[in-house]
Design a protein around this motif. Structure first.
Motif, mmCIF file in Angstrom:
data_model
loop_
_atom_site.group_PDB
_atom_site.id
_atom_site.type_symbol
_atom_site.label_atom_id
_atom_site.label_comp_id
_atom_site.label_asym_id
_atom_site.label_seq_id
_atom_site.Cartn_x
_atom_site.Cartn_y
_atom_site.Cartn_z
ATOM 1 N N THR A 193 -0.201 -31.775 -18.704
ATOM 2 C CA THR A 193 0.207 -32.428 -17.461
ATOM 3 C C THR A 193 0.592 -33.865 -17.768
ATOM 4 O O THR A 193 0.118 -34.448 -18.740
ATOM 5 N N ASP A 194 1.468 -34.389 -16.915
ATOM 6 C CA ASP A 194 1.904 -35.775 -17.076
ATOM 7 C C ASP A 194 0.883 -36.680 -16.407
ATOM 8 O O ASP A 194 1.036 -37.109 -15.266
ATOM 9 N N GLY A 195 -0.232 -36.946 -17.138
ATOM 10 C CA GLY A 195 -1.323 -37.717 -16.556
ATOM 11 C C GLY A 195 -2.132 -36.847 -15.608
ATOM 12 O O GLY A 195 -2.085 -35.610 -15.634
ATOM 13 N N ALA A 196 -2.917 -37.500 -14.761
ATOM 14 C CA ALA A 196 -3.739 -36.778 -13.794
ATOM 15 C C ALA A 196 -2.893 -36.314 -12.618
ATOM 16 O O ALA A 196 -2.007 -37.040 -12.159
ATOM 17 N N ILE A 197 -3.148 -35.062 -12.140
ATOM 18 C CA ILE A 197 -2.396 -34.518 -11.012
ATOM 19 C C ILE A 197 -3.345 -34.313 -9.849
ATOM 20 O O ILE A 197 -4.506 -33.957 -10.011
ATOM 21 N N MET B 104 -9.910 -27.917 -18.234
ATOM 22 C CA MET B 104 -9.496 -29.017 -17.380
ATOM 23 C C MET B 104 -10.696 -29.915 -17.080
ATOM 24 O O MET B 104 -11.860 -29.528 -17.282
ATOM 25 N N ARG B 105 -10.387 -31.141 -16.600
ATOM 26 C CA ARG B 105 -11.444 -32.072 -16.248
ATOM 27 C C ARG B 105 -10.947 -33.012 -15.150
ATOM 28 O O ARG B 105 -9.739 -33.146 -14.931
ATOM 29 N N SER B 106 -11.926 -33.636 -14.465
ATOM 30 C CA SER B 106 -11.624 -34.583 -13.392
ATOM 31 C C SER B 106 -11.483 -35.987 -13.973
ATOM 32 O O SER B 106 -12.105 -36.312 -14.988
ATOM 33 N N LEU C 42 -8.596 -39.874 -9.328
ATOM 34 C CA LEU C 42 -7.156 -39.908 -9.640
ATOM 35 C C LEU C 42 -6.549 -38.516 -9.713
ATOM 36 O O LEU C 42 -5.345 -38.357 -9.557
ATOM 37 N N GLY C 43 -7.367 -37.509 -9.997
ATOM 38 C CA GLY C 43 -6.837 -36.157 -10.096
ATOM 39 C C GLY C 43 -7.472 -35.408 -11.236
ATOM 40 O O GLY C 43 -8.622 -35.647 -11.613
ATOM 41 N N TYR C 44 -6.648 -34.450 -11.830
ATOM 42 C CA TYR C 44 -7.173 -33.557 -12.836
ATOM 43 C C TYR C 44 -6.194 -33.492 -14.004
ATOM 44 O O TYR C 44 -4.970 -33.527 -13.826
ATOM 45 N N GLU C 45 -6.775 -33.379 -15.215
ATOM 46 C CA GLU C 45 -5.985 -33.191 -16.434
ATOM 47 C C GLU C 45 -6.221 -31.784 -16.949
ATOM 48 O O GLU C 45 -7.365 -31.310 -16.978
ATOM 49 N N ILE C 46 -5.119 -31.106 -17.342
ATOM 50 C CA ILE C 46 -5.185 -29.722 -17.823
ATOM 51 C C ILE C 46 -4.684 -29.700 -19.253
ATOM 52 O O ILE C 46 -3.610 -30.236 -19.558
#
Length: 1674
Positions: A1316-1320, A1340-1342, A1298-1302
Motif C-alpha cells: 500500500t502507498d502508506g497507511a490507508i 497487516m498492522r495499524s 492514520l490507517g492500516y499498512e498491508i
C-alpha cells in the motif's frame, strides 16, 4: 492575421464529418531572449485532426527538450511552448492540421530580441564599494545611450533615456534614426563538413529517385534549397511526389513515381554552397503491357478497346481493317482517348458495319483485336392475351417487345394481314397493336398471332353478346422478401369457373408452399407466399376474353453476402504489385442500381488504371498495374430505389521490398571480421521481413550468403573472413514476395586492428617529385591509396592553410577504406602551390606532399603601368616590367595597342619579342592625346592589359610640380589611420611626359605585395598608394617621388596607425593577502597603440570555473596596482588585467592562481552524530559534541539549521549570532512534522563545513502503539488483484489513527513487501499488479501518528485467480427512467444512453434496434464497466426498441429501451392531382403523409412557381383538408405547384406536380360569316429563332438549356444527347410552352457532359440546334 493554406483530399462521406478548420488562428509573437514564448490555436474537424508544428518548411517541432507541445481534442486547443527563447528561434513557423478529408496550414512568425543588460539606479545603490566617478562629456554620454538604444526594444526607449538623464526624448529618437541599427549576430556554428557529396542518379520510369548527401555541422536554421535546372523544387508539390528526409547526417530528396520530365540537373544550396547531380530516367523498351482484346457487342451498344504501352504520352494511330481511322468532333461515334500510358478506342451506337479488325499502332509495334456486332435478341415484355368483345365492336390486341426498332407481322387464322379495311396496325416505341373493326359472330374463336424477329405470341378472339366486365383491376404489388403478396381482380360474373392465373405467361398451379388461389364472390385472389427475387415478374388473370395484369417487385435494399464479408475481414484481399487487382463483391440487389467505389481517399472513376463494371450479382472494380499505394480499405456503395448499403473491403498490395538506401559503411575492421551498417529502404510502404547479407572474396565471381538479420537491425558483424584479402559485401531487403536489388559495397580488406595509415613510399616520392599539372578551368585530382585500421581520414592544407568547404567551394574531399581524394574543380591561378594531406586515424598518421601547377595566361603585377620614356610630336617611346606571374608558361611576346584618350577604341600598333619590354610607337598625330596598353602572351593566350597615363604628342616637356600649400598641409597634419582600416596616400600628378612614381618608407623602398600594399592606377591625375588592413608597424615617414626627363619632386608624408594598446607587461604580483582582499600589481604595456592609456580593467575568476567577473578599474591612468576588496575568502582565484585607450581594450595579462584567505582556517565538522534529547508537539531539543579541529582559532559558537524531511532547503534557527553551547531547543515547529538538523561551527576565519544531517525527529509528544486489526478475509480476486476486508481496531493508542499498512509475500518466499502507498483508511482495499495464479501470504498492522501495532497474519494463502461472474446491469436512476418511460426527443438532437454493467470475464456487448442490427449512423463507445449508445442528429426513423445484450461464459442479460424521436412528417402522398381547370383557378388534391413524425399534422402549405421563374410563392397555409382551390392565376401563364405537410416539429419535404400547368384563356363563341377567300398555303417549316448556347458549369448545380422555335403547324420537339434520343429519359425535365423549349438538369454530374441537340419537325420541314455542355470538376 496568419496566412491559411487549405487542401481538400476528398468530400466528407458522413453527415457531421469535415476537414480541419481554425477557430483560433496563430498570431505573430515574440519575446526577449531566455523568456517563455507560447503559441495557442484552436482547430476543429471530424475526425479529430492530427496537428504538427514546424519551423521553416521541414524542421519538425516535437514535445521534449526546450519545447512543450500539447493538444486537447476535447476542447480543440493545441499549444506549442518554447521554454527559453533563443535567437535561432527567429523566423517563419507553421502549424499543420490534417485528417482524412483535408489539410489546413497556418503560417506565423516568431521574433526574439537579444537581452540588454543594464545597471539600474537600484543596483548601483547596493554596491558597497565606493568608486570614484569619471566625468564624461555630454557627447560621450549621448553616444553611450545611442549604443544601448540600438540593441533595445522600442518599448524600452523612454525608460532608458530617463535612467541616463536624457529628458528630450524626441531629440534622442531623431539622432537614433540616423544611426544604422545593429543586426543580431547570427549564432556561430562550426563550418559545414561534407562527408559524401551528391551522386548522379539513374532510375527507371515510374521508379523512385533518391538524391543523398552526407553533411556534418548543419545549423538548424541553415537554409537548404533544392533546385531543378535552376528552378525551385516545390516540396511536396501538388501531387505530393517529392519529400525531404533527414536521418542523422544524411539529407535526402526523394522523388516518387518519376516521369521523363523529372530528368535534369538538381542543385542543393546550403547557405552559399551549391552541389549538383543529374537525374537520368531510363525508359523501358517500347512494348504493350496489355494488348487489345476481341469483343462481341450488340447493335446500338457500346464497345471500348483498351491497351497499355510501356512509355507515356506516345501518339497512337488507330486502324480499321488496316485503314487509318479519321476522328471527327464531339458528335463522332468513334473517339480516341489517351491518359498517360493507357489508350482507348470508344465506339458508341454500334452498327453492323462497325464489325471489323481494329489495330492500335505505336511506332513500329501493333496490337489488334476483332469486333463482332450482333443483333440483340427480341423478347416479349407483354404477350398477346385473349380478348372478348361484343358483336359489331372493335377488338384490340396489343403486345410490347424489348426493342423499339423492329417491325411486327400480324396473322389472323394463319393469314398475314396488312393495314387497311377492317384491320388497323399501329407501332409506337416498343408497343405493337392490331385493331379489328366491326367484329361478327363469325370471328369468334379466331386465332391472332404476332411475329417479331424470331419470337411469336398468339391469342384468341371471343365474340360474345354479353362480355365479362371488370369491376376492379389488378394493381402492382411491392413487398420485401419473406413476406407474402396478394393480387386480386373483381368481375361481374360470380359464377365464372374457368379462371386462370399466369406468371410471365406460364400458368400457375396452386401449391401448399407457394401459391394459393381464392374467390370471394366476384373477387378472384392469388396469394404468393414467402416471396424471393425469383418471384418477381408479371402476373396476369384471365377468364374468357378478359385479361388483367400487374407486376410484383421486391423492395429489399441492396445487400452483400455475409460469409464473403466475414471471410474478407479475417483475410484481406491480397494482390501482387504490377498485376491486375480484381475486387469482386457478391451482391443481392435489384436493377436499376448505382454502384460507386472509393479507395479510402478519393472516389474512383472509370479512367486510367481503374475500371468498374457491375452485373446483377457482382460489383467489380479492376486496378491495372496495381501499386503499393493502392493498399487500403476500399468502400463500395450500392444504391437502388429501395435503399443503399456501404461495405468496406480491406485490400493489401504486396511486393518485394525496395533496396536498402545510402551506402554500406564499415567500422571496427579486425583481423578476420568487419562491422558494416546501412540505411533502411527509402520507401517503407513495403514491409521488410529480413536483410540478407552476401559476401564475395576478391578473385572469385561467386556471392555467398553469410547472414540474415531482422528488419529492426541495420548493422552486422561479418566474421571468419580471410585476413589480407579484399572482400565485397551486398545487402538485400527480403520479404515473403521476394528479394530486392542489392546494395553493394566498395572493397574492404580485413586487417589487424589498430593499424596506422600506411602508404607505399613510391607513391609518396612520386607525388613529392612530380607536380600535378592542369590547365585553368580544368579539374585537378589528388588521389592517394592508403591502408589502415580504423579506415583513415584526411585533412588537406594548401600553402599552410587548411582547406574548408565553407571557404573553398570548389574543393571536394572524400575518404574511403582504400584511398583519400581531393578534387579541385575549375582550377584558377590561386590554386597553384603546395598541398599536404594529413592522413590519420586513432593509431597514427602520415603526411603526403605534392604540388599543383595551373597553366594560365600571364598576369602583370597589380598596379603595374606602362612608363612613357620619351615623347615627340610623332613618336612615343615607352617601357614596362615583365609579368611576375607567367602562368607557368614562357612568355612568347607582347602586343601593344593604342587609343585616343577618352575613347575606348583600341588599335594594335605592334608586337615585341620575348624579353623585349620597350617599344616606340610611331605615326602619332601631333597635339593628340593617347593612351597605350600592353598585353603579355604565352601558349594559353593573352594577359589582362597594363595601361599608360594619357600622353600628348608634341607637348612641351615640363617637370612634376606640387602645390606648396599641399606640401605645407601634409607636413603639419599626418595621415591618421585606425588599425585594420585602409590607408590611402594620395598625391596629385603633373608633368609632361607623365612622371614615374616611386614610394619609400623611413628611407627604404615600400614593399608592394599587390595584396595588402598596392598602387591604385585607376586615377591618372593622382598617384595613390593603398595599404589595406593597416598595422602599427605601417606608421612612419613616407616619401613619394615623381620623376620625368624634365625633373623630379619629392613629397614627404607622415602616417600614424593607431590601435588598442598591447597587454600590460607581467608578471602580476600579489601583496596584502587576507580574507578582506588582495593588492594586484603589474607593469604598463610597452606599446600604448599610439593613444594614451585611459585606465586598466581588473577581473577575477574562481579556479575551476569559466566565467570572469569584474573587480574594478583604476581611477588614474598611471596607476599600475589595485586593491581588490570584498572577495569571498578561502578560495583560489586567477586575476587578469587589460589596458584601455580610446580605441579599445588590450588583450589580457593573466596571473597565476592565488588563495585569498587569512593565516588560519575555518573549523572542521562536529564529532559524531546529532542526538535527540526531548520533543514536544511544537519543539525539539538536540545535542552534539565539539569539533575535531578548530582550524587554529578558538571556536566562537555554532549555527543550527533545520529542514523538513524530504525537502532540500535549510533554514537557520539562530540567525543573529552563533550558539555558544552544545545543546539547542528548536521551537515553533509544526505538530507531527519530521525535521532534520545540521550544525556549523564558527571561528575567526568564518564558518566551517556543515555536519551530516541528523535522523528525522518528529515534533510530537511520545504516544502508545494502536491495537492490531482482526478478521482479515478475501472478498474477491482476479488474475492480477485481490480484494480484502477486515475489522478495524478501536484502540488508537492516545493519538489519531492514520490507517492500516498491508504487506504481502509470495508463498515459499521470505521477502515481505509493503503493497500500500502508506497507511490507508477504511476496512477494505484492492491489491493490484499481482502475478497471475500466484499464492500470497498477507499480513497487516495499524498505524497512528506515533507508532505501529503488531502484525495480524492471515491464516492460509490467497491466490490471484479470476472469479467468474454472470453479466448484470447496474440500474442507475437515469437508466431505470429510460427503461420505464422510454427515451423521447425531438429530431436533430443527440440521443445518449449510458449502460453500466458488471461481469467477469468482460462480456461481449451487442446492440440491436427492433431485433435488427443498428443503423450505421449510431455510434457505440465501449469502456470497461460501461457502454454508451450515441445517435447524433436523430431523425424519425431512429425511433424503435433498442436492446443491449451482455454475454460471457457465465451467462447473458438483455435490457430494452424504447426510443421515440419526434420529427417533421414525410411528404404528402402523391401524385398531386390537378382538376377543375378554369382561366383563373385550379383544384389540387393529394393524400395524407405516410408518417406524421410522431406529432399530429397541423395543416398543409401550398406553394406555386411560374415556369419561367425560380422563386416559390406561398399561396395558403394551415390548410386542413387534402384539397385546395388555387385562384387568382394569370391567364396564358405556366405554373408549377407543390404541397408541404406541417406539424409542430417542422415542415415536410414537398410533394410537387411533375408537369407544368398552363392556364388557358377562355374562348368566347363568335359568329363568323361565311367568307370567300383565295386558297393560300399558310404553313411554315420550323425555324430556330433563338438557338441553344454552349454552357460551362461546375459539377452539382442546376443547368437549363433553352431555345425559341417557330413554325406552322406547331412543330414536334425531340431532344438528343450525343445523337442519342433522350425524350423518354426521366432524368431530364423538358417543356415546350408556345415555342419556348427548355431542357433542365437538376443536379449536374460528369456523365451529363456532351453535345445536346433539339430537332423540331412538322409536315413542312425540320430544323435543328445544338450546343456543347461542359462540366467542370471543383
Amino acid at each position: 492575421m496568419s496566412k491559411l493554406l487549405k487542401k481538400e483530399f476528398k468530400p466528407p462521406v458522413e453527415e457531421g464529418e469535415c476537414m480541419p478548420s481554425f477557430t483560433l488562428e496563430p498570431v505573430d509573437t515574440g519575446g526577449e531572449e531566455g523568456e517563455k514564448i507560447e503559441v495557442r490555436v484552436k482547430i476543429e474537424g471530424n475526425p479529430n485532426p492530427k496537428v504538427v508544428w514546424r519551423k521553416g518548411n521541414w524542421l519538425s517541432i516535437d514535445d521534449g527538450g526546450r519545447y512543450i507541445v500539447k493538444g486537447d481534442p476535447s476542447t480543440s486547443t493545441y499549444t506549442m511552448t518554447i521554454k527559453a527563447a533563443r535567437p535561432t528561434d527567429v523566423g517563419k513557423h507553421k502549424v499543420v492540421a490534417m485528417n482524412d478529408y483535408g489539410e489546413v496550414t497556418a503560417l506565423f512568425n516568431i521574433r526574439v530580441a537579444r537581452k540588454v543588460k543594464e545597471e539600474g539606479f537600484k543596483i548601483n545603490l547596493k554596491k558597497t564599494e565606493k568608486k570614484s566617478k569619471v566625468k564624461k562629456t555630454q557627447e560621450e554620454l549621448e553616444k553611450e545611450v545611442l549604443e544601448i538604444l540600438k540593441k533595445a526594444e522600442p518599448r524600452d526607449y523612454e525608460r532608458i533615456c530617463m535612467q541616463h538623464g536624457f529628458y528630450d526624448f524626441r531629440h534622442i529618437l531623431h539622432k537614433l534614426k540616423a544611426v544604422k541599427r545593429e543586426a543580431d549576430p547570427a549564432p556561430e556554428f562550426e563550418a559545414c563538413k561534407i562527408l559524401r557529396g551528391l551522386r548522379h542518379v539513374t532510375v527507371n520510369d515510374e521508379g523512385t529517385a533518391v538524391f543523398e548527401i552526407h553533411m556534418e555541422n548543419v545549423a538548424p536554421d541553415r537554409q537548404l534549397r533544392w533546385l531543378k535546372d535552376g528552378e525551385f523544387v516545390q516540396i511536396p508539390g501538388d501531387e505530393r511526389r517529392h519529400e525531404l528526409r533527414r536521418v542523422g547526417n544524411v539529407f535526402q530528396l526523394i522523388i516518387r513515381n518519376v516521369r521523363p520530365e523529372d530528368a535534369g540537373t538538381y542543385t542543393l544550396e546550403v547557405g552559399n554552397e551549391k552541389f549538383n547531380a543529374n537525374l537520368t530516367i531510363k525508359e523501358r523498351p517500347l512494348g504493350f503491357e496489355s494488348q487489345l482484346v476481341s469483343q462481341k457487342c450488340t447493335i446500338k451498344g457500346r464497345c471500348v478497346f483498351e491497351c497499355t504501352v510501356t512509355r507515356r504520352n506516345l501518339k497512337v494511330t488507330w486502324l480499321k481493317d488496316g485503314k487509318e481511322i479519321k476522328f471527327g468532333g464531339g458528335l463522332d461515334r468513334l473517339q480516341a482517348v489517351s491518359e498517360g500510358r493507357v489508350h482507348k478506342l470508344i465506339l458508341m451506337e454500334l452498327k453492323k458495319e462497325d464489325q471489323a479488325k481494329y489495330t492500335a499502332k505505336v511506332g513500329e509495334i501493333t496490337s489488334s483485336a476483332t469486333l463482332t456486332v450482333q443483333s440483340a435478341p427480341v423478347r416479349f415484355r407483354n404477350r398477346l392475351s385473349d380478348t372478348e368483345v361484343k358483336e359489331r365492336s372493335t377488338a384490340m390486341f396489343e403486345c410490347s417487345v424489348s426493342s423499339k426498332d423492329v417491325e411486327a407481322q400480324w396473322f389472323v387464322n394463319g393469314k398475314l394481314v396488312t393495314k387497311g379495311g377492317r384491320y388497323k396496325i399501329t407501332h409506337s416505341g416498343d408497343k405493337h397493336s392490331l385493331f379489328i373493326d366491326n367484329v361478327t359472330l363469325a370471328d369468334n374463336g379466331a386465332k391472332v398471332e404476332v411475329k417479331v424477329g424470331d419470337s411469336a405470341s398468339s391469342a384468341t378472339l371471343n365474340v360474345n353478346e354479353k362480355p365479362i366486365k371488370v369491376l376492379k383491376k389488378m394493381e402492382d404489388v411491392k413487398c420485401r422478401t419473406g413476406e407474402k403478396a396478394e393480387f386480386s381482380c373483381e368481375i361481374d360474373d360470380i359464377d365464372q369457373k374457368n379462371v386462370k392465373w399466369f406468371k410471365d405467361d406460364k400458368e400457375i398451379k396452386p401449391s401448399k408452399d407457394k401459391y394459393e388461389l381464392k374467390q370471394v364472390r366476384g373477387k378472384f385472389i392469388l396469394v404468393v407466399k414467402n416471396i424471393d427475387f425469383n418471384d418477381e415478374g408479371n402476373y396476369s388473370f384471365q377468364v374468357r376474353g378478359v385479361k388483367q395484369a400487374a407486376n410484383l417487385a421486391c423492395t429489399n435494399p441492396p445487400s452483400v453476402d455475409k460469409k464473403f464479408l466475414e471471410n474478407v475481414r479475417k483475410n484481406p484481399l491480397k494482390f501482387k504489385a504490377g498485376t491486375k487487382a480484381k475486387i469482386v463483391v457478391p451482391i443481392i440487389a435489384k436493377d436499376p442500381m448505382n454502384v460507386s467505389w472509393t479507395n479510402g481517399r478519393v472516389t474512383l472513376e472509370e479512367r486510367g488504371r481503374f475500371h468498374m463494371h457491375n452485373t446483377s450479382k457482382e460489383a467489380i472494380v479492376e486496378v491495372q498495374a496495381c501499386k503499393i499505394s493502392d493498399s487500403g480499405e476500399y468502400e463500395v456503395k450500392i444504391q437502388n430505389e429501395n435503399g443503399d448499403i456501404t461495405v468496406a473491403i480491406p485490400v493489401r498490395i504486396v511486393d518485394k521490398p525496395n533496396s536498402p538506401s545510402g551506402e554500406i559503411k564499415f567500422s571496427d575492421i579486425e583481423k578476420s571480421a568487419v562491422t558494416m551498417s546501412w540505411e533502411p529502404p527509402v520507401n517503407l510502404d513495403v514491409p521488410v521481413d529480413d536483410y540478407i547479407i552476401e559476401a564475395q572474396v576478391e578473385g572469385t565471381n561467386q556471392w555467398k550468403k553469410i547472414a540474415k538479420v531482422k528488419p529492426d537491425k541495420t548493422s552486422f558483424k561479418a566474421t571468419g573472413l580471410a585476413t589480407g584479402k579484399a572482400h565485397k559485401f551486398r545487402v538485400k531487403s527480403s520479404n515473403s514476395e521476394g528479394e530486392s536489388e542489392p546494395l553493394e559495397s566498395d572493397k574492404i580488406t580485413p586487417i589487424e586492428p589498430d593499424q596506422p595509415p600506411k602508404i607505399d613510399q613510391k607513391i609518396i616520392d612520386q607525388l613529392a617529385k612530380t607536380p600535378i599539372v592542369v590547365n585553368a578551368g580544368e579539374t585537378a585530382t589528388i588521389k592517394i591509396p592508403v591502408d589502415g585500421n580504423p579506415p583513415p581520414s584526411a585533412s588537406w592544407m594548401h600553402d599552410g592553410e587548411e582547406i574548408l568547404p565553407v571557404k573553398h567551394h570548389r574543393a571536394k574531399k572524400d575518404s574511403t577504406t582504400k584511398d583519400v581524394t581531393l578534387k579541385i574543380t575549375k582550377c584558377q591561378r590561386s590554386d597553384n602551390g603546395e598541398y599536404e594531406a594529413h592522413i590519420f586515424n586513432n593509431v597514427g598518421g602520415v603526411v603526403v606532399k605534392t604540388k599543383i601547377v595551373v597553366n594560365d595566361v600571364p598576369a602583370f603585377k597589380e598596379g603595374a603601368t606602362v612608363s612613357i620614356d620619351k615623347v615627340s610630336p610623332k613618336e612615343v617611346k615607352m617601357s614596362w616590367k615583365e609579368p611576375e606571374d607567367t602562368g607557368n608558361q614562357p612568355i612568347t611576346g607582347y602586343e601593344i595597342e593604342r587609343s585616343v584618350a577618352g575613347k575606348d577604341k583600341w588599335e594594335k600598333i605592334g608586337d615585341t619579342k620575348p624579353g623585349t619590354t620597350s617599344f616606340t610607337a610611331g605615326q602619332c598625330a601631333p597635339g593628340e592625346t593617347y593612351v597605350f596598353r600592353v598585353k603579355a602572351k604565352n601558349n594559353r593566350g593573352l594577359s589582362e592589359p597594363v595601361s599608360s597615363a594619357p600622353v600628348t604628342c608634341g607637348a612641351a616637356v615640363s617637370p612634376p610640380k606640387i602645390d606648396p600649400k599641399i606640401l605645407e598641409q601634409l607636413a603639419k597634419t599626418p595621415i591618421r589611420v585606425k588599425a585594420g582600416q585602409t590607408g590611402r596616400i594620395k598625391v596629385p600628378v603633373s608633368g609632361q611626359p607623365p612622371p614615374t612614381v616611386t614610394y619609400t618608407k623611413d628611407g627604404e623602398p615600400v614593399k608592394e605585395d599587390n595584396k595588402r600594399v598596392m598602387r591604385d592606377v585607376s586615377d591618372a591625375e593622382n598617384a595613390q598608394l593603398v595599404i589595406h588592413n593597416c598595422e602599427r608597424n605601417d606608421s612612419g615617414k613616407y616619401v613619394v617621388k615623381l620623376k620625368n626627363e624634365a625633373g623630379e619632386v619629392e613629397v614627404p608624408i607622415n602616417v600614424l596607425v593607431v590601435d588598442k594598446p598591447e597587454s600590460p607587461s607581467g608578471p602580476i604580483h600579489f601583496s596584502d593577502i587576507s580574507s578582506k582582499g588582495v593588492t594586484v600589481s603589474w607593469t604598463a604595456p610597452e606599446d600604448d597603440g599610439g593613444e594614451k592609456i585611459g585606465h586598466y580593467i581588473i577581473e577575477k575568476r574562481e579556479e575551476g570555473k569559466k566565467n570572469w567577473t569584474s573587480v574594478g578599474r583604476t581611477s588614474n591612468p598611471t596607476d599600475t596596482s589595485f586593491k581588490a576588496k570584498n572577495i569571498p575568502s578561502g578560495k583560489t582565484y586567477r586575476f587578469r588585467v587589460r589596458a584601455v585607450n580610446s580605441l579599445g581594450e588590450s588583450d589580457s595579462l593573466e596571473s597565476e592562481p592565488v588563495v585569498v584567505k587569512d593565516p588560519f582556517d575555518a573549523p572542521s565538522k562536529i564529532k559524531g552524530d546529532i542526538d535527540l534529547d526531548t520533543a514536544t508537539d511544537d519543539s525539539i531539543t538536540i545535542s552534539w559534541k565539539g569539533v575535531e579541529d578548530d582550524g587554529g582559532s578558538e571556536v566562537k559558537g555554532y549555527y543550527v539549521e533545520k529542514r523538513k524531511k524530504g525537502q532540500n532547503t535549510w533554514s537557520r534557527c539562530n540567525h543573529d549570532k552563533p550558539w555558544e553551547g552544545q545543546t539547542y531547543k528548536a521551537t515553533g515547529l509544526r505538530f507531527e512534522t519530521e525535521y532534520e538538523f545540521r550544525i556549523i561551527a564558527v571561528n575567526s576565519a568564518g564558518e566551517g563545513l556543515p555536519s551530516a544531517p541528523s535522523k528525522p525527529f518528529p515534533a510530537r509528544t511520545p504516544v502508545d502503539a494502536p491495537g492490531e486489526p482482526s478478521d482479515l478475509e478475501l472478498i474477491d480476486s482476479s488474475n492480477s488483484s485481490l480484494t480484502l476486508a477486515w475489522k478495524g481496531t478501536e484502540q488508537h493508542g492516545g493519538a489519531d489513527l492514520l490507517g492500516y499498512e498491508i504487506e504481502i509475500k509470495e508463498e515459499n518466499s521470505n521477502n515481505w513487501q509493503l503493497w500500500t502507498d502508506g497507511a490507508i483508511m477504511g476496512t477494505s482495499c484492492v491489491l493490484r499488479g499481482l502475478r497471475e495464479g500466484a499464492s500470497y501470504n498477507v499480513r497487516m498492522r495499524s498505524v497512528n501518528r506515533g507508532a505501529r501495532s503488531r502484525y495480524y497474519y492471515y491464516k492460509g494463502v490467497m491466490t490471484a485467480v479470476e472469479v467468474m461472474m454472470a453479466p448484470t446491469f447496474k440500474m442507475t436512476p437515469e437508466l431505470e427512467a429510460c427503461v420505464r418511460d422510454g427515451f423521447q426527443i425531438n429530431a436533430g438532437s443527440t440521443i445518449r444512453i449510458n449502460v453500466p454493467y458488471h461481469g467477469r470475464p468482460r462480456p461481449q456487448i451487442v446492440w440491436k434496434k427492433d431485433g435488427e442490427e443498428i443503423d450505421v449512423t449510431c455510434e457505440i463507445i465501449s469502456s470497461i464497466g460501461i457502454d454508451q449508445l450515441i445517435i447524433r442528429h436523430a431523425r424519425g426513423y431512429h425511433s424503435g426498441i433498442y436492446s443491449v445484450t451482455l454475454t460471457n461464459t457465465s451467462g447473458s442479460d438483455t435490457l430494452k429501451v424504447p426510443v421515440k424521436v419526434f420529427d417533421s412528417p414525410t411528404p404528402p402522398t402523391g401524385p398531386l392531382k390537378v382538376s377543375n381547370e378554369t382561366d383563373s383557378a385550379i383544384t389540387l388534391r393529394w393524400g395524407k403523409p405516410k408518417y406524421d413524425g410522431g406529432k399530429p399534422i397541423k395543416g398543409y402549405v401550398i406553394q406555386r412557381r411560374e415556369a419561367r421563374g425560380r422563386d416559390w410563392q406561398t399561396v395558403a397555409q394551415n390548410v386542413q383538408r387534402c384539397e385546395y382551390v388555387v385562384d387568382n392565376l394569370e391567364k396564358s401563364r405556366s405554373y408549377y405547384f407543390r404541397v408541404h405537410a406541417e406539424n409542430e416539429i417542422g415542415r415536410s419535404d414537398p410533394l410537387e406536380c411533375k408537369t407544368v400547368i398552363y392556364i388557358k384563356q377562355a374562348v368566347a363563341k363568335v359568329q363568323i360569316e361565311e367568307m370567300k377567300y383565295d386558297e393560300k398555303d399558310l404553313r411554315k417549316p420550323p425555324s430556330i429563332t433563338v438557338p441553344l448556347k454552349a454552357r460551362v458549369v461546375p459539377e452539382g448545380v442546376k443547368v437549363t438549356l433553352s431555345c425559341s422555335i417557330g413554325g406552322k403547324p406547331q412543330p414536334s420537339i425531340t431532344w438528343y444527347k450525343d445523337n442519342k434520343n433522350i425524350s423518354e429519359n426521366c432524368n431530364y425535365f423538358k417543356e415546350n410552352v408556345i415555342g419556348l423549349c427548355r431542357l433542365v438538369i437538376k443536379c449536374t454530374k460528369p456523365s451529363d457532359a456532351g453535345v445536346y441537340k433539339i430537332v423540331a419537325e412538322n409536315t413542312v420541314g425540320s430544323a435543328t440546334s445544338e450546343a456543347n455542355l461542359i462540366i467542370e470538376k471543383e
